[in-house]
Design a protein around this motif. Structure first.
Motif, short mmCIF file in Angstrom:
data_model
loop_
_atom_site.label_atom_id
_atom_site.label_comp_id
_atom_site.label_asym_id
_atom_site.label_seq_id
_atom_site.Cartn_x
_atom_site.Cartn_y
_atom_site.Cartn_z
N ARG A 6 -2.34 -0.72 -1.28
CA ARG A 6 -1.65 -1.77 -2.01
C ARG A 6 -2.64 -2.72 -2.68
O ARG A 6 -2.42 -3.20 -3.80
N GLN A 60 3.45 0.36 -13.74
CA GLN A 60 4.02 1.42 -12.93
C GLN A 60 4.14 2.72 -13.72
O GLN A 60 4.16 3.81 -13.14
N PRO A 119 7.78 -5.43 -4.29
CA PRO A 119 8.26 -4.10 -4.69
C PRO A 119 7.37 -3.44 -5.73
O PRO A 119 7.14 -2.23 -5.68
N ASP A 154 4.16 -2.29 -4.03
CA ASP A 154 4.52 -1.21 -3.11
C ASP A 154 4.74 0.10 -3.87
O ASP A 154 4.25 1.16 -3.47
N ALA A 155 5.45 0.01 -4.99
CA ALA A 155 5.68 1.20 -5.82
C ALA A 155 4.37 1.71 -6.42
O ALA A 155 4.12 2.92 -6.46
N SER A 159 2.42 3.65 -3.83
CA SER A 159 2.98 4.98 -3.63
C SER A 159 2.58 5.92 -4.77
O SER A 159 2.26 7.09 -4.55
N LEU A 160 2.55 5.39 -5.98
CA LEU A 160 2.21 6.22 -7.15
C LEU A 160 0.74 6.63 -7.15
O LEU A 160 0.41 7.78 -7.43
N ILE A 220 15.51 2.16 -2.26
CA ILE A 220 14.06 2.09 -2.41
C ILE A 220 13.36 2.86 -1.29
O ILE A 220 12.39 3.59 -1.53
N GLU A 269 13.77 6.61 -1.92
CA GLU A 269 12.90 7.06 -3.02
C GLU A 269 11.45 7.15 -2.56
O GLU A 269 10.73 8.08 -2.92
N ARG A 270 11.02 6.18 -1.76
CA ARG A 270 9.65 6.19 -1.25
C ARG A 270 9.43 7.40 -0.35
O ARG A 270 8.40 8.09 -0.44
N ARG A 315 9.01 10.51 -2.54
CA ARG A 315 7.69 10.61 -3.16
C ARG A 315 6.63 11.00 -2.13
O ARG A 315 5.79 11.87 -2.39
#
Length: 209
Positions: free
Chosen positions: A36, A50, A96, A99-100, A103-104, A179, A182-183, A186
């Motif tokens: 992060r 993103q 968020p 965090d996204a 993950s990406l 959310i 979805e996480r 991924r």
């Protein structure tokens, strides 16, 4: 000594890892905090969004993880922090968007390679407890002890919603479930180091802990 604690988002792995590190007087490494922190640095220092961060350039990763710029600390009060260019950015790392972004970039092999090196340097001179999603499967496959924490999607979504509320972010339970789901999707289906139970790990359901 190396102890790894893996699991999906909001499974309680960080809470448990901190408690174990404190009890054993080990150095705690929160791999998620490092991801992060890097996502935040890439967004704020290099202008990634993103939509573009998954294909980050290696030079930008190296620049952002430069020890002169990016510092991970763990203190005797059981707090892990990211210091970016002399400023503590930890409070911003649970949003968020960050965090996204984390993950990406976790799907990018170059990013994972450089973060692995960063973490291995941290671990070199300590007994450690580390939590994340691939600590026992990829980072430290020969760890002395491995654990995998899990919980139902609803329980984890409720935990994440509560965490967001503490940051003054109003997220509905339905949004939190979406959310979280979805996480999970991924993390479990990414081509590089997907979320899975490490070989030889003790599996614990933390839903009611």
């Amino acid at each position: 000594m190396i102890i790894t604690i893996d699991g999906p988002s909001a499974s309680g792995k960080s809470t448990v890892a901190r408690a174990v590190a404190k009890e054993l007087h080990y150095f705690y490494i929160a791999s998620g905090t490092i991801y992060r922190g890097l996502a935040y640095a890439l967004m704020h220092l290099r202008g990634y969004s993103q939509e573009t961060i998954a294909k980050v350039q290696e030079a930008d990763v190296i620049s952002c993880l430069d020890p002169a710029r990016f510092v991970y600390t763990y203190d005797s009060s059981n707090n892990d922090r990211i210091i970016l260019q002399g400023i503590d950015i930890t409070i911003h790392l649970k949003s968020p968007a960050v965090d996204a972004g984390a993950s990406l970039i976790g799907t990018n092999g170059i990013v994972r390679e450089h973060i692995l090196r960063f973490i291995q340097v941290l671990a070199k001179h300590h007994d450690i407890v580390i939590d994340g999603r691939d600590c026992g499967s990829v980072m430290f496959p020969s760890a002395d002890y491995k654990f995998y924490l899990d919980a139902s999607v609803l329980v984890r979504a409720q935990r994440w919603q509560t965490m967001q509320a503490k940051l003054n972010k109003n997220i509905s339970l339905d949004q939190a479930v979406e959310i979280t789901t979805e996480r999970d999707e991924r993390d479990s289906k990414r081509a590089i180091a997907p979320l899975r139970v490490p070989h030889g790990a003790f599996v614990i359901d933390s839903s009611y802990l």
